[in-house]
Design a protein around this motif. Sequence first.
Motif, PDB file in Angstrom:
ATOM      1  N   GLY A   1       5.740   3.031   5.994  1.00  0.00           N
ATOM      2  CA  GLY A   1       6.676   2.915   4.864  1.00  0.00           C
ATOM      3  C   GLY A   1       8.134   2.901   5.279  1.00  0.00           C
ATOM      4  N   LYS A   2       8.417   2.551   6.527  1.00  0.00           N
ATOM      5  CA  LYS A   2       9.816   2.495   6.985  1.00  0.00           C
ATOM      6  C   LYS A   2      10.598   1.442   6.195  1.00  0.00           C
ATOM      7  CE  LYS A   2       8.690   1.738  11.341  1.00  0.00           C
ATOM      8  NZ  LYS A   2       7.248   2.018  11.273  1.00  0.00           N
ATOM      9  N   THR A   3      10.075   0.225   6.192  1.00  0.00           N
ATOM     10  CA  THR A   3      10.799  -0.867   5.539  1.00  0.00           C
ATOM     11  C   THR A   3      10.900  -0.628   4.031  1.00  0.00           C
ATOM     12  OG1 THR A   3      10.055  -2.386   7.250  1.00  0.00           O
ATOM     13  CG2 THR A   3      10.850  -3.362   5.194  1.00  0.00           C
ATOM     14  N   THR A   4       9.809  -0.197   3.432  1.00  0.00           N
ATOM     15  CA  THR A   4       9.805   0.079   1.992  1.00  0.00           C
ATOM     16  C   THR A   4      10.864   1.121   1.666  1.00  0.00           C
ATOM     17  OG1 THR A   4       7.443  -0.363   2.012  1.00  0.00           O
ATOM     18  CG2 THR A   4       8.306   0.784   0.083  1.00  0.00           C
TER      19      THR A   4
ATOM     20  N   PHE B   1       3.010   7.539   0.736  1.00  0.00           N
ATOM     21  CA  PHE B   1       1.599   7.329   0.348  1.00  0.00           C
ATOM     22  C   PHE B   1       0.996   8.632  -0.197  1.00  0.00           C
ATOM     23  CE2 PHE B   1       2.581   4.117   3.481  1.00  0.00           C
ATOM     24  CZ  PHE B   1       1.967   2.965   3.002  1.00  0.00           C
TER      25      PHE B   1
ATOM     26  N   GLN C   1      10.238  -8.548  12.913  1.00  0.00           N
ATOM     27  CA  GLN C   1       9.409  -9.003  11.779  1.00  0.00           C
ATOM     28  C   GLN C   1      10.267  -9.516  10.615  1.00  0.00           C
ATOM     29  OE1 GLN C   1       5.662  -6.293  11.107  1.00  0.00           O
ATOM     30  NE2 GLN C   1       7.274  -4.929  11.829  1.00  0.00           N
TER      31      GLN C   1
ATOM     32  N   PRO D   1       8.287  -0.568  14.521  1.00  0.00           N
ATOM     33  CA  PRO D   1       7.396   0.428  15.131  1.00  0.00           C
ATOM     34  C   PRO D   1       7.456   0.295  16.656  1.00  0.00           C
ATOM     35  CG  PRO D   1       6.131  -1.427  14.288  1.00  0.00           C
ATOM     36  CD  PRO D   1       7.554  -1.641  13.847  1.00  0.00           C
TER      37      PRO D   1
ATOM     38  N   ARG E   1       5.153   8.573  -3.847  1.00  0.00           N
ATOM     39  CA  ARG E   1       3.744   8.473  -4.220  1.00  0.00           C
ATOM     40  C   ARG E   1       3.151   7.118  -3.857  1.00  0.00           C
ATOM     41  NH1 ARG E   1       4.911  10.674 -10.138  1.00  0.00           N
ATOM     42  NH2 ARG E   1       7.009  10.205  -9.385  1.00  0.00           N
TER      43      ARG E   1
ATOM     44  N   LEU F   1       4.871  -0.694  -5.418  1.00  0.00           N
ATOM     45  CA  LEU F   1       5.717  -0.695  -4.215  1.00  0.00           C
ATOM     46  C   LEU F   1       5.216  -1.716  -3.203  1.00  0.00           C
ATOM     47  CD1 LEU F   1       6.526   3.054  -3.444  1.00  0.00           C
ATOM     48  CD2 LEU F   1       8.179   1.234  -3.898  1.00  0.00           C
ATOM     49  N   SER F   2       3.912  -1.887  -3.138  1.00  0.00           N
ATOM     50  CA  SER F   2       3.375  -2.844  -2.162  1.00  0.00           C
ATOM     51  C   SER F   2       3.501  -4.283  -2.656  1.00  0.00           C
ATOM     52  CB  SER F   2       1.923  -2.502  -1.822  1.00  0.00           C
ATOM     53  OG  SER F   2       1.125  -2.603  -2.970  1.00  0.00           O
TER      54      SER F   2
ATOM     55  N   SER G   1       1.765   3.765  -4.579  1.00  0.00           N
ATOM     56  CA  SER G   1       2.040   2.922  -5.738  1.00  0.00           C
ATOM     57  C   SER G   1       1.791   1.458  -5.395  1.00  0.00           C
ATOM     58  CB  SER G   1       3.496   3.116  -6.178  1.00  0.00           C
ATOM     59  OG  SER G   1       3.945   2.011  -6.924  1.00  0.00           O
TER      60      SER G   1
ATOM     61  N   LYS H   1       5.282   5.048  14.869  1.00  0.00           N
ATOM     62  CA  LYS H   1       4.038   4.545  14.284  1.00  0.00           C
ATOM     63  C   LYS H   1       4.323   3.433  13.270  1.00  0.00           C
ATOM     64  CE  LYS H   1      -0.445   6.084  13.077  1.00  0.00           C
ATOM     65  NZ  LYS H   1      -0.975   5.249  14.155  1.00  0.00           N
ATOM     66  N   GLY H   2       3.427   2.450  13.226  1.00  0.00           N
ATOM     67  CA  GLY H   2       3.605   1.331  12.303  1.00  0.00           C
ATOM     68  C   GLY H   2       3.008   1.597  10.933  1.00  0.00           C
ATOM     69  N   GLY H   3       3.512   0.866   9.939  1.00  0.00           N
ATOM     70  CA  GLY H   3       2.910   0.886   8.610  1.00  0.00           C
ATOM     71  C   GLY H   3       3.009   2.193   7.849  1.00  0.00           C
TER      72      GLY H   3
ATOM     73  N   ASP I   1      14.371  -5.266  13.252  1.00  0.00           N
ATOM     74  CA  ASP I   1      12.954  -5.536  13.493  1.00  0.00           C
ATOM     75  C   ASP I   1      12.747  -7.048  13.566  1.00  0.00           C
ATOM     76  OD1 ASP I   1      10.182  -5.710  13.532  1.00  0.00           O
ATOM     77  OD2 ASP I   1       9.889  -4.249  11.931  1.00  0.00           O
TER      78      ASP I   1
ATOM     79  N   PRO J   1       7.767  -6.507  -2.425  1.00  0.00           N
ATOM     80  CA  PRO J   1       8.327  -7.376  -1.369  1.00  0.00           C
ATOM     81  C   PRO J   1       7.851  -8.826  -1.473  1.00  0.00           C
ATOM     82  CG  PRO J   1       7.382  -5.369  -0.423  1.00  0.00           C
ATOM     83  CD  PRO J   1       7.010  -5.367  -1.867  1.00  0.00           C
TER      84      PRO J   1
HETATM   85  N1  ATP Z   1       4.255   4.363  -1.363  1.00  0.00           N
HETATM   86  C1  ATP Z   1       3.534   3.253  -1.144  1.00  0.00           C
HETATM   87  N2  ATP Z   1       2.436   2.984  -1.891  1.00  0.00           N
HETATM   88  C2  ATP Z   1       1.686   1.882  -1.654  1.00  0.00           C
HETATM   89  N3  ATP Z   1       1.956   0.965  -0.705  1.00  0.00           N
HETATM   90  C3  ATP Z   1       3.038   1.170   0.070  1.00  0.00           C
HETATM   91  C4  ATP Z   1       3.885   2.314  -0.100  1.00  0.00           C
HETATM   92  N4  ATP Z   1       4.874   2.261   0.829  1.00  0.00           N
HETATM   93  C5  ATP Z   1       4.652   1.125   1.536  1.00  0.00           C
HETATM   94  N5  ATP Z   1       3.563   0.467   1.088  1.00  0.00           N
HETATM   95  C6  ATP Z   1       2.974  -0.759   1.637  1.00  0.00           C
HETATM   96  O1  ATP Z   1       2.364  -0.423   2.878  1.00  0.00           O
HETATM   97  C7  ATP Z   1       2.603  -1.417   3.864  1.00  0.00           C
HETATM   98  C8  ATP Z   1       3.403  -0.815   5.025  1.00  0.00           C
HETATM   99  O2  ATP Z   1       4.674  -0.400   4.526  1.00  0.00           O
HETATM  100  P1  ATP Z   1       6.024  -0.792   5.286  1.00  0.00           P
HETATM  101  O3  ATP Z   1       6.056  -2.224   5.645  1.00  0.00           O
HETATM  102  O4  ATP Z   1       7.155  -0.247   4.498  1.00  0.00           O
HETATM  103  O5  ATP Z   1       5.790   0.091   6.594  1.00  0.00           O
HETATM  104  P2  ATP Z   1       6.600   0.011   7.972  1.00  0.00           P
HETATM  105  O6  ATP Z   1       6.583   1.403   8.528  1.00  0.00           O
HETATM  106  O7  ATP Z   1       7.908  -0.627   7.783  1.00  0.00           O
HETATM  107  O8  ATP Z   1       5.661  -0.946   8.828  1.00  0.00           O
HETATM  108  P3  ATP Z   1       6.035  -1.541  10.288  1.00  0.00           P
HETATM  109  O9  ATP Z   1       5.874  -0.392  11.228  1.00  0.00           O
HETATM  110  O10 ATP Z   1       5.051  -2.640  10.519  1.00  0.00           O
HETATM  111  O11 ATP Z   1       7.447  -2.029  10.228  1.00  0.00           O
HETATM  112  C9  ATP Z   1       3.343  -2.527   3.151  1.00  0.00           C
HETATM  113  O12 ATP Z   1       2.425  -3.467   2.710  1.00  0.00           O
HETATM  114  C10 ATP Z   1       4.005  -1.820   1.968  1.00  0.00           C
HETATM  115  O13 ATP Z   1       4.212  -2.687   0.881  1.00  0.00           O
END
Ligand code: ATP
Length: 247
Positions: A14-17, A180, A41, A124, A208, A213-214, A210, A10-12, A39, A217
């Motif tokens: 928080g993998k990259t974070t 999240f 991206q 993803p 949490r 965190l967003s 935050s 699944k996308g989005g 990735d 990057p």
């Molecule tokens: N704990 C958090 N609180 C608030 N925002 C967050 C948090 N973790 C990640 N984000 C934000 O949510 C968005 C998605 O996070 P991230 O890019 O890490 O997900 P991803 O799983 O890597 O996405 P993708 O599947 O597209 O690679 C980003 O904008 C990121 O900054």
Amino acid sequence: MRKIAIALTKGGVGKTTTAVNLAAALALAGKRVLLVDVDTQGQAGRSLGMEPEIGLAELVMGDVEPEDALIEARPNLWLLGGGDGLAGLKRMIARKDFGGERTLREALAPLDGRFDYVLLDTAPGWDVLAVNALFYADEILTPVSLEILTLQGLQGFLGKIQAIQAYHPDLILRYVTPTFYDRRVKKSDEIIEQLKTYFPDQLTHPVRYSVRLSEAPGYGQTIFEYAPKSTGVFDYTVISKIVMKHE
Ligand SMILES: Nc1ncnc2c1ncn2[C@@H]1O[C@H](COP(=O)(O)OP(=O)(O)OP(=O)(O)O)[C@@H](O)[C@H]1O
Ligand SMILES: [Mg+2]
């Protein structure tokens, strides 16, 4: 040397974070860490303020030596960049008659022992690169977004891991990290309780929700640089300690 893929179809979530900030936490703890951006991206590199021309794709396709592809992004933290070049790598792997799924593993073998940790930030979806990342890794950390993930979504991913384990038995789902997390939202705690039932040994401290965190990057900074007193620093430090406990 521990090889941990940060992965979920699944996308989005928080993998990259997680990949970037866990890598930063481990590096700050004195570990030698390689962050591999698997990735197209290229978000992991960008989160560190870098968009390298040469990275994983060039290394795997044999165009460059590791020394030329690895970038020391921070003290103790090296980056093997992803981005558009990986599209070509995908085509190269797809053209192979057999053994395509071990392409990354074979190409990265010369790096064995050079780091304490290799963290892979995966894309993803489910494609040849995702499969390659899991054939290389021994451990998986799956971030579970308490906002968007259903347990059914996780179920599908677990089935895919099992399919790989048939050929790569060393691979284990080692960590399930809720992301999240918002205590004010009742659903958050409910999902954590469910996760505890399904993954009693894998469940880690949550990350949490935050805004910091967003934002980080966008400045090309880790959370440790961008907002040293934020909850993200605390959460990723705790998670890094859990990970280091298994050394
Ligand atoms: N704990 C958090 N609180 C608030 N925002 C967050 C948090 N973790 C990640 N984000 C934000 O949510 C968005 C998605 O996070 P991230 O890019 O890490 O997900 P991803 O799983 O890597 O996405 P993708 O599947 O597209 O690679 C980003 O904008 C990121 O900054
Ligand atoms: Mg990502």
